[in-house]
Design a protein around this motif. Structure first.
Motif, PDB file in Angstrom:
ATOM      1  N   ARG A 195     -11.195   2.075  12.128  1.00  0.00           N
ATOM      2  CA  ARG A 195     -10.797   1.871  10.722  1.00  0.00           C
ATOM      3  C   ARG A 195     -11.901   2.310   9.769  1.00  0.00           C
ATOM      4  N   SER A 196     -13.137   1.890  10.028  1.00  0.00           N
ATOM      5  CA  SER A 196     -14.227   2.255   9.123  1.00  0.00           C
ATOM      6  C   SER A 196     -14.608   3.718   9.253  1.00  0.00           C
ATOM      7  N   ALA A 197     -14.284   4.350  10.406  1.00  0.00           N
ATOM      8  CA  ALA A 197     -14.609   5.762  10.613  1.00  0.00           C
ATOM      9  C   ALA A 197     -13.490   6.692  10.182  1.00  0.00           C
ATOM     10  N   ALA A 198     -12.416   6.145   9.629  1.00  0.00           N
ATOM     11  CA  ALA A 198     -11.248   6.966   9.284  1.00  0.00           C
ATOM     12  C   ALA A 198     -11.614   8.038   8.262  1.00  0.00           C
ATOM     13  N   PRO A 199     -11.328   9.311   8.551  1.00  0.00           N
ATOM     14  CA  PRO A 199     -11.610  10.378   7.586  1.00  0.00           C
ATOM     15  C   PRO A 199     -10.589  10.472   6.470  1.00  0.00           C
ATOM     16  N   ILE A 200      -9.431   9.864   6.651  1.00  0.00           N
ATOM     17  CA  ILE A 200      -8.391   9.867   5.627  1.00  0.00           C
ATOM     18  C   ILE A 200      -7.774   8.481   5.540  1.00  0.00           C
ATOM     19  N   ASP A 201      -7.240   8.160   4.391  1.00  0.00           N
ATOM     20  CA  ASP A 201      -6.578   6.879   4.169  1.00  0.00           C
ATOM     21  C   ASP A 201      -5.069   7.098   4.231  1.00  0.00           C
ATOM     22  N   LEU A 202      -4.441   6.575   5.270  1.00  0.00           N
ATOM     23  CA  LEU A 202      -2.999   6.728   5.446  1.00  0.00           C
ATOM     24  C   LEU A 202      -2.217   5.527   4.936  1.00  0.00           C
ATOM     25  N   ALA A 203      -2.904   4.457   4.537  1.00  0.00           N
ATOM     26  CA  ALA A 203      -2.221   3.221   4.172  1.00  0.00           C
ATOM     27  C   ALA A 203      -1.390   3.402   2.904  1.00  0.00           C
ATOM     28  N   GLY A 204      -0.284   2.672   2.860  1.00  0.00           N
ATOM     29  CA  GLY A 204       0.559   2.669   1.676  1.00  0.00           C
ATOM     30  C   GLY A 204       2.019   2.896   2.002  1.00  0.00           C
ATOM     31  N   TYR A 205       2.805   3.005   0.960  1.00  0.00           N
ATOM     32  CA  TYR A 205       4.239   3.291   1.077  1.00  0.00           C
ATOM     33  C   TYR A 205       4.460   4.784   0.839  1.00  0.00           C
ATOM     34  N   TRP A 206       5.265   5.398   1.712  1.00  0.00           N
ATOM     35  CA  TRP A 206       5.539   6.831   1.642  1.00  0.00           C
ATOM     36  C   TRP A 206       7.044   7.058   1.765  1.00  0.00           C
ATOM     37  N   VAL A 207       7.586   7.921   0.931  1.00  0.00           N
ATOM     38  CA  VAL A 207       9.016   8.217   0.984  1.00  0.00           C
ATOM     39  C   VAL A 207       9.219   9.635   1.500  1.00  0.00           C
ATOM     40  N   ALA A 208      10.202   9.820   2.382  1.00  0.00           N
ATOM     41  CA  ALA A 208      10.496  11.131   2.938  1.00  0.00           C
ATOM     42  C   ALA A 208      11.104  12.034   1.858  1.00  0.00           C
TER      43      ALA A 208
ATOM     44  N   GLY B 293      -8.537  15.337   6.763  1.00  0.00           N
ATOM     45  CA  GLY B 293      -8.659  15.107   8.192  1.00  0.00           C
ATOM     46  C   GLY B 293      -7.300  14.910   8.785  1.00  0.00           C
ATOM     47  N   SER B 294      -7.259  14.743  10.076  1.00  0.00           N
ATOM     48  CA  SER B 294      -5.984  14.611  10.765  1.00  0.00           C
ATOM     49  C   SER B 294      -6.032  13.481  11.778  1.00  0.00           C
ATOM     50  N   LEU B 295      -4.860  12.942  12.077  1.00  0.00           N
ATOM     51  CA  LEU B 295      -4.699  11.947  13.129  1.00  0.00           C
ATOM     52  C   LEU B 295      -3.744  12.525  14.151  1.00  0.00           C
TER      53      LEU B 295
ATOM     54  N   THR C 298      -0.050   0.357   7.461  1.00  0.00           N
ATOM     55  CA  THR C 298      -1.103  -0.638   7.252  1.00  0.00           C
ATOM     56  C   THR C 298      -1.995  -0.668   8.492  1.00  0.00           C
ATOM     57  N   TRP C 299      -3.115  -1.364   8.389  1.00  0.00           N
ATOM     58  CA  TRP C 299      -3.974  -1.610   9.546  1.00  0.00           C
ATOM     59  C   TRP C 299      -3.613  -2.963  10.151  1.00  0.00           C
ATOM     60  N   ALA C 300      -3.125  -2.962  11.394  1.00  0.00           N
ATOM     61  CA  ALA C 300      -2.847  -4.228  12.082  1.00  0.00           C
ATOM     62  C   ALA C 300      -4.150  -4.916  12.467  1.00  0.00           C
ATOM     63  N   ASP C 301      -5.148  -4.119  12.847  1.00  0.00           N
ATOM     64  CA  ASP C 301      -6.508  -4.572  13.097  1.00  0.00           C
ATOM     65  C   ASP C 301      -7.402  -3.348  13.010  1.00  0.00           C
ATOM     66  N   ASP C 302      -8.688  -3.490  13.310  1.00  0.00           N
ATOM     67  CA  ASP C 302      -9.614  -2.372  13.128  1.00  0.00           C
ATOM     68  C   ASP C 302      -9.374  -1.214  14.082  1.00  0.00           C
ATOM     69  N   ASP C 303      -8.548  -1.425  15.116  1.00  0.00           N
ATOM     70  CA  ASP C 303      -8.274  -0.386  16.101  1.00  0.00           C
ATOM     71  C   ASP C 303      -6.832   0.121  16.064  1.00  0.00           C
ATOM     72  N   THR C 304      -5.991  -0.445  15.210  1.00  0.00           N
ATOM     73  CA  THR C 304      -4.556  -0.177  15.303  1.00  0.00           C
ATOM     74  C   THR C 304      -3.936   0.046  13.938  1.00  0.00           C
ATOM     75  N   LEU C 305      -3.322   1.214  13.766  1.00  0.00           N
ATOM     76  CA  LEU C 305      -2.497   1.470  12.597  1.00  0.00           C
ATOM     77  C   LEU C 305      -1.062   1.039  12.884  1.00  0.00           C
TER      78      LEU C 305
ATOM     79  N   ALA D  61      -3.779   7.180  19.651  1.00  0.00           N
ATOM     80  CA  ALA D  61      -4.151   8.002  18.508  1.00  0.00           C
ATOM     81  C   ALA D  61      -5.648   8.286  18.509  1.00  0.00           C
ATOM     82  N   GLU D  62      -6.014   9.386  17.864  1.00  0.00           N
ATOM     83  CA  GLU D  62      -7.430   9.713  17.696  1.00  0.00           C
ATOM     84  C   GLU D  62      -7.611  10.558  16.443  1.00  0.00           C
ATOM     85  N   TRP D  63      -8.722  10.315  15.757  1.00  0.00           N
ATOM     86  CA  TRP D  63      -9.061  11.134  14.598  1.00  0.00           C
ATOM     87  C   TRP D  63      -9.545  12.497  15.066  1.00  0.00           C
TER      88      TRP D  63
END
Length: 308
Positions: free
Chosen positions: A43-56, A207-209, A120-127, A160-162
């Protein structure tokens, strides 16, 4: 209206991924800071922030995504003879009676459903990725690989991996998608396509996931019974694009389904999502497939060969 061949879309997406690998991109986690302290969490090493609401944003494959296609309509899917046999035997009433309404909402098809994501982040290791379509939830594990225990599920187990360029360490990430003629535009249709922000020199920033999913149940690539098997390989690349001049944020997800049982070649889709300021439009619904339109089935057309 400009119409873009589905085969061209697959070719552009495939080329983007090949060139992204040729940049090259490698998957590495952040290096531990000096002084011997513990390595940074995913979570702290994430190169991009994916959190939030997204609409297709549905700007391609409209008839395959916004409504249930006619039985026998699998245009642009590289379906083989066995896959065609299964698709032609699709029976919506039989699925409903067998409590298999979620076959079109499994990991192989969920990203193409019109609707919203909540990341969201479920924990520091899990999106955690929640979908309002079908009320589905995926967990993207960036820590230790999850153990495959118990029965297979619609969403399976996702590792998953960054992705970072070699030697990046904790430096800002630049994930190249494009070539010397300019970046390839996100979404379906290549440069100048509809459905996403205009391509720019900033496309390769961020960055990419990478996500690889296993241990899932057999499902449908489309609501009209186009199948993928439980032994398919499903790989995804999540890329958050740089903020646009108007403040818009876009999420680009490439999905690759490699399934020799039902497909003659890997099936590529490229899906765009736009960030929403809040969850005010979030509206979970149960798995449900509307009946296809009445009338004669569409004539099934084999996919056009990819340009060489």
């Amino acid at each position: 209206m400009i119409r873009i061949r589905a085969a061209h879309v697959r070719h552009v997406v495939r080329l983007a991924l090949v060139l992204a690998g040729a940049a090259p991109l490698t998957a590495t986690l952040a290096q531990p800071p000096a002084g011997g302290s513990a390595p940074a969490s995913p979570r702290s090493a994430a190169p991009i922030d994916l959190a939030g609401y997204w609409v297709a944003l549905v700007r391609e494959d409209w008839r395959h995504r916004m409504a249930t296609p006619r039985k026998g309509d699998y245009e642009s899917v590289p379906i083989n003879a066995e896959g065609r046999r299964i698709a032609e035997g699709w029976d919506l009433n039989a699925d409903n009676a067998a409590n298999l309404q979620c076959k079109a909402f499994g990991v192989g098809g969920i990203m193409r459903q019109p609707g919203r994501l909540h990341i969201t982040w479920a924990d520091d290791d899990t999106l955690r990725v929640d979908f309002d379509a079908g009320t589905q939830t995926r967990l993207l594990e960036l820590g230790a690989p999850p153990a495959a225990t118990g029965a297979k599920t619609w969403q399976g187990l996702s590792r998953a991996e960054w992705l970072r360029p070699p030697g990046a360490g904790n430096a800002p990430v630049r994930a190249q998608i494009g070539n010397n003629t300019g970046p390839i535009a996100p979404g379906g249709g290549g440069r100048g396509q509809r459905g996403g922000p205009a391509p720019s020199a900033a496309l390769n920033e961020g960055g990419s996931l990478k996500v690889v999913t296993t241990n899932f149940r057999e499902g449908y690539l489309r609501k009209n019974g186009v199948p993928y098997s439980e032994n398919a390989t499903i790989t995804e690349y999540f890329h958050r694009l740089p903020e646009q001049p108007g403040g818009d944020l876009w999420l680009h997800v490439v999905t690759i389904v490699d399934d020799p049982k039902y497909l003659s070649e890997p099936f590529y889709t490229s899906t765009m999502f736009k960030r929403e300021p809040s969850g005010g439009k979030w509206s979970p619904t149960q798995c449900r497939t509307a009946p296809p339109p009445a009338g004669e089935p569409s004539v099934a057309r084999a996919p056009e060969p990819l340009p060489r």
